[in-house]
Write a protein that holds these residues in place. Structure first.
Motif, PDB file in Angstrom:
ATOM      1  N   UNK A 188       0.859  -1.184   0.000  1.00 54.04           N
ATOM      2  CA  UNK A 188       0.000   0.000   0.000  1.00 54.04           C
ATOM      3  C   UNK A 188       0.890   1.226   0.000  1.00 54.04           C
ATOM      4  N   UNK A 189       0.723   2.041  -1.021  1.00 50.84           N
ATOM      5  CA  UNK A 189       1.543   3.245  -1.156  1.00 50.84           C
ATOM      6  C   UNK A 189       0.657   4.475  -1.124  1.00 50.84           C
ATOM      7  N   UNK A 190       0.906   5.365  -0.202  1.00 57.25           N
ATOM      8  CA  UNK A 190       0.145   6.600  -0.050  1.00 57.25           C
ATOM      9  C   UNK A 190       1.060   7.803  -0.212  1.00 57.25           C
ATOM     10  N   UNK A 191       0.451   8.956  -0.385  1.00 54.50           N
ATOM     11  CA  UNK A 191       1.220  10.218  -0.527  1.00 54.50           C
ATOM     12  C   UNK A 191       2.349  10.052  -1.538  1.00 54.50           C
ATOM     13  N   UNK A 192       1.997   9.511  -2.671  1.00 55.81           N
ATOM     14  CA  UNK A 192       3.016   9.216  -3.682  1.00 55.81           C
ATOM     15  C   UNK A 192       3.664  10.483  -4.223  1.00 55.81           C
ATOM     16  N   UNK A 193       4.940  10.349  -4.531  1.00 50.93           N
ATOM     17  CA  UNK A 193       5.739  11.456  -5.059  1.00 50.93           C
ATOM     18  C   UNK A 193       6.274  11.072  -6.433  1.00 50.93           C
ATOM     19  N   UNK A 194       6.686  12.076  -7.176  1.00 50.87           N
ATOM     20  CA  UNK A 194       7.221  11.804  -8.515  1.00 50.87           C
ATOM     21  C   UNK A 194       8.443  10.879  -8.438  1.00 50.87           C
TER      22      UNK A 194
END
Length: 119
Positions: A81-87
């Motif tokens: 689970x990946x949240x607050x993804x960034x470039x």
């Protein structure tokens, strides 16, 4: 030899979330660790998160607090689970199964799933 199939990648805007899945062809409980790695263009493959057979977890500093690894032993599936993804999270994400046997380490890999974080 285990077969690992990743799914759940795609294009997401910065700040968004994705849930990656890794379906294994055999019991994941028999492996010393299951993990997720990623490889961005021009960079080496790096650990994102891993989980030992006893449930202990390990996260890269760059994703701590934003990513959670979990597993469903009954379904032989590992999740990320990946949240607050960034470039900078943009990469191909690979599922890994690791077995340590008589001092030797055996790594098994899926084919990867692309994650692109962009507006």
């Amino acid at each position: 030899q285990v077969q690992l199939v990743e799914s759940g990648g795609g294009l997401v805007q910065p700040g968004g979330s994705l849930r990656l899945s890794c379906a294994a062809s055999r019991s994941i409980f028999s492996y010393n660790a299951m993990g997720w790695y990623r490889q961005a263009p021009g960079k080496q493959r790096e650990l994102v998160a891993s989980m030992g057979s006893g449930g202990s977890t390990n996260y890269a500093d760059s994703v701590k607090g934003r990513v959670t690894i979990s597993r469903d032993n009954a379904k032989n599936t590992v999740f990320l689970q990946m949240d607050s993804l960034k470039s900078e999270d943009t990469a191909v994400y690979f599922c890994n199964a690791r077995r340590v046997w008589l001092g030797e380490t055996y790594d098994y890999w899926g084919q990867g799933t692309q994650v692109t974080v962009s507006s």
